[in-house]
Design an enzyme around this catalytic site. Structure first.
Site, PDB file in Angstrom:
ATOM      1  N   ASP A 118      -7.403  -1.801  -6.081  1.00  0.00           N
ATOM      2  CA  ASP A 118      -8.508  -1.907  -5.107  1.00  0.00           C
ATOM      3  C   ASP A 118      -9.856  -1.992  -5.840  1.00  0.00           C
ATOM      4  OD1 ASP A 118      -7.795   0.638  -5.867  1.00  0.00           O
ATOM      5  OD2 ASP A 118      -8.166   1.590  -3.940  1.00  0.00           O
ATOM      6  N   LYS A 140      -1.367   0.313  -8.933  1.00  0.00           N
ATOM      7  CA  LYS A 140      -1.773   1.407  -8.038  1.00  0.00           C
ATOM      8  C   LYS A 140      -0.942   2.629  -8.452  1.00  0.00           C
ATOM      9  CE  LYS A 140      -4.125   2.722  -4.353  1.00  0.00           C
ATOM     10  NZ  LYS A 140      -5.581   2.627  -4.150  1.00  0.00           N
ATOM     11  N   ASP A 175      -0.194 -12.010  -6.340  1.00  0.00           N
ATOM     12  CA  ASP A 175      -0.261 -13.025  -5.289  1.00  0.00           C
ATOM     13  C   ASP A 175      -1.606 -12.942  -4.570  1.00  0.00           C
ATOM     14  OD1 ASP A 175       0.449 -14.974  -3.523  1.00  0.00           O
ATOM     15  OD2 ASP A 175       1.916 -13.792  -2.416  1.00  0.00           O
ATOM     16  N   TYR A 183       8.696  -8.563  -3.573  1.00  0.00           N
ATOM     17  CA  TYR A 183       9.209  -9.923  -3.380  1.00  0.00           C
ATOM     18  C   TYR A 183      10.676 -10.047  -3.782  1.00  0.00           C
ATOM     19  CZ  TYR A 183       4.534 -11.722  -2.511  1.00  0.00           C
ATOM     20  OH  TYR A 183       3.305 -11.963  -1.976  1.00  0.00           O
TER      21      TYR A 183
END
Ligand code: NAI
Length: 364
Positions: free
Chosen positions: A226, A192, A250, A125
Site C-alpha cells: 500500500d 504485505k 498485476d 492466481y
C-alpha cells in the site's frame, strides 16, 4: 525458410485489430519472420470444445516464442483464463513489464523508467478455489476451525494463496539478474508481510536471502504494497526494478501504465526457461472492439521486446524510435491518448496510427 518462426495468437476483442497492426509494423522493419497463426478463446469452444485447443498448444511448443493479443475471460463463471492456463502450461514464471514514459502520450511524468517483475505462477492466481456452499468448501472451513487457524463464515467462497520458497527464489533471482544485465541499480520487493506472515512473509524473507548474493552489485530494499502505491504515484524515480508476488504485480502494472499514458501503451512478456509469450498488459477491451479504435502501441512494443529476445536488436530499436517519433509529433494519436493528454483534437483510428508508424519506420 524465414530466420524466425513465431506463433501468433491474435486473441479476440481488440486483439484481432492490434495483432494485425503489430504484424504490419514488425514487417515494416524488414525482419525475416514467419507467423504461425493459432487460435484461442471463446470462439474455439464450438469447434474444439475448449478455449485453448491442442493445435495452439503444439504451435507454442514447436516455435518456443509466441506473441498474443488479449483473450476475453468470462467474469465470475465460465471457463478459466486462457492466459493463466498458458502461463502455467509453459512454466512462464516471469511476467516482465518495462514501464517507460513516451513523451506526448499524456503520462503524469515524462521520465518514468521502471521494470515490473511479477511472479506468474502462484499466489491467488493459482486457481485453487472452493465455491461457496460446496462440500469441499465446508470441509475446508471445518479444517481451519479444527486447526485453530481461524473461523470462516459458512457462506464463504475461498481462494487459496500459495507462495513457495522455490517460486519466490526464482522470481527474485530473475529480477536481480535482469538488473545486472541491464545495468540497473536497485531491486525493490513489494509485499504485505506485516499481515500475511506465512505467504508474503516468506516472499520477503526469501527476497532478502537472494539479495545477499548480489550485495555490492545491486541495491535492495522492500516496500509494503500500500505504501508502494503511494510512493510510486508521488515519485516514480524512487524505483528501478520492482519484484512482486502475482496479484500485487498485476495491480501495480495497471497503476504504472496509468502513470505513463494508459493501457494503450503498456507492453509485457511472459517468460520461462524454455518458452516466452509476449503480450500487452491490457485486455480485450470489449467496449471498443471491432470499431478500429484500439491503440496498438502496447502490442507493438511487446513485439519490440520479442525482437530483443530473438536477437533482432536493430528492428526492435527501430520500432521504439518510430513510436517515440509518432508520439512526439502528436498528429496521429488514438482516442485513449487524446483523453489522457486532454486534447481537443480528434483521435485517429487504429489503422491510421499504424499507417503513421509504418511511414515513420520507412523514414528512419
Ligand atoms: P481492458 O484492459 O480490456 O480494458 C480496460 C479499459 O481500457 C477499457 O475502457 C478499454 O477500452 C481500455 N483499453 C484497453 N486497451 C486499450 C487499447 N489498446 N486501446 C485503447 N483503449 C484500451 O480490461 P477489462 O475491461 O477489465 O477486461 C476485458 C477483458 O479482457 C476481460 O475478459 C479480461 O478477462 C480480459 N483480459 C485479458 C488479458 C489478456 O489476454 N492478457 C489481460 C487483461 C484482461
Amino acid at each position: 525458410m524465414a530466420s524466425h518462426v513465431v506463433t501468433l495468437i491474435p486473441g479476440d476483442g481488440i486483439g484481432t485489430e492490434t495483432s494485425a497492426a503489430m504484424q504490419r509494423v514488425v514487417e515494416a522493419t524488414g525482419v525475416d519472420i514467419q507467423w504461425d497463426v493459432a487460435q484461442a478463446g471463446a470462439a474455439c469452444i464450438e469447434q474444439y470444445g475448449t478455449p485453448l485447443p491442442d493445435p495452439t498448444i503444439e504451435a507454442v511448443k514447436r516455435n518456443k516464442v509466441a506473441i498474443k493479443g488479449p483473450i476475453t475471460t468470462p467474469v465470475g463463471s465460465g471457463f478459466r483464463s486462457v492466459n493463466v492456463a498458458l502461463r502455467k502450461m509453459f512454466n512462464l514464471y516471469v511476467c516482465l513489464r518495462p514501464v517507460i514514459s513516451i513523451p506526448g502520450a499524456g503520462g503524469r511524468y515524462e521520465d518514468v523508467d521502471i521494470v515490473i517483475v511479477r511472479e506468474n505462477s502462484e499466489d491467488l492466481y493459482a486457481g485453487i478455489e472452493f465455491e461457496q456452499g460446496s462440500e469441499a468448501a465446508g470441509r475446508l472451513i471445518d479444517f481451519c476451525e479444527a486447526e485453530g487457524a481461524g473461523t470462516i463464515r459458512p457462506d464463504s467462497g475461498i481462494s487459496i494463496k500459495p507462495i513457495s520458497v522455490t517460486a519466490s527464489q526464482d522470481i527474485v533471482r530473475y529480477a536481480f539478474d535482469y538488473a545486472v544485465k541491464h545495468g540497473r541499480k536497485k531491486v525493490t520487493a513489494c509485499h504485505k508481510a506485516n499481515i500475511m506472515k506465512y505467504s508474503d512473509g516468506l516472499f520477503l524473507r526469501t527476497a532478502r536471502e537472494v539479495a545477499q548474493e548480489y550485495a555490492g552489485k545491486v541495491e535492495f530494499n522492500d516496500n509494503i504494497i500500500d505504501a508502494f502505491c503511494m510512493n510510486l504515484v508521488t515519485d516514480p524515480s524512487w524505483f528501478d526494478v520492482i519484484v512482486f508476488p502475482n496479484l500485487y504485480g498485476d495491480i501495480a502494472s495497471d497503476l504504472s501504465a496509468g502513470l505513463c499514458g494508459g493501457l494503450g501503451i503498456a507492453p509485457g512478456a511472459n517468460i520461462g526457461k524454455e518458452y516466452a509469450i509476449f503480450e500487452a498488459v491490457h485486455g480485450s477491451a470489449p467496449d471498443i472492439a471491432g470499431q478500429d479504435l484500439a491503440n496498438p502501441t502496447a502490442e507493438i512494443l511487446s513485439a519490440a521486446m520479442m525482437l530483443d529476445h530473438l536477437g533482432e536488436l536493430e528492428s526492435a530499436e527501430a520500432i521504439r524510435q518510430a513510436v517515440r517519433n509518432v508520439y512526439a509529433k502528436g498528429e496521429t494519436l488514438t482516442n485513449d491518448i487524446r483523453r489522457t493528454t486532454r486534447s481537443e483534437k480528434p483521435g485517429c483510428s487504429c489503422t491510421e496510427f499504424t499507417n503513421a508508424l509504418v511511414a515513420e519506420i520507412g523514414r528512419l
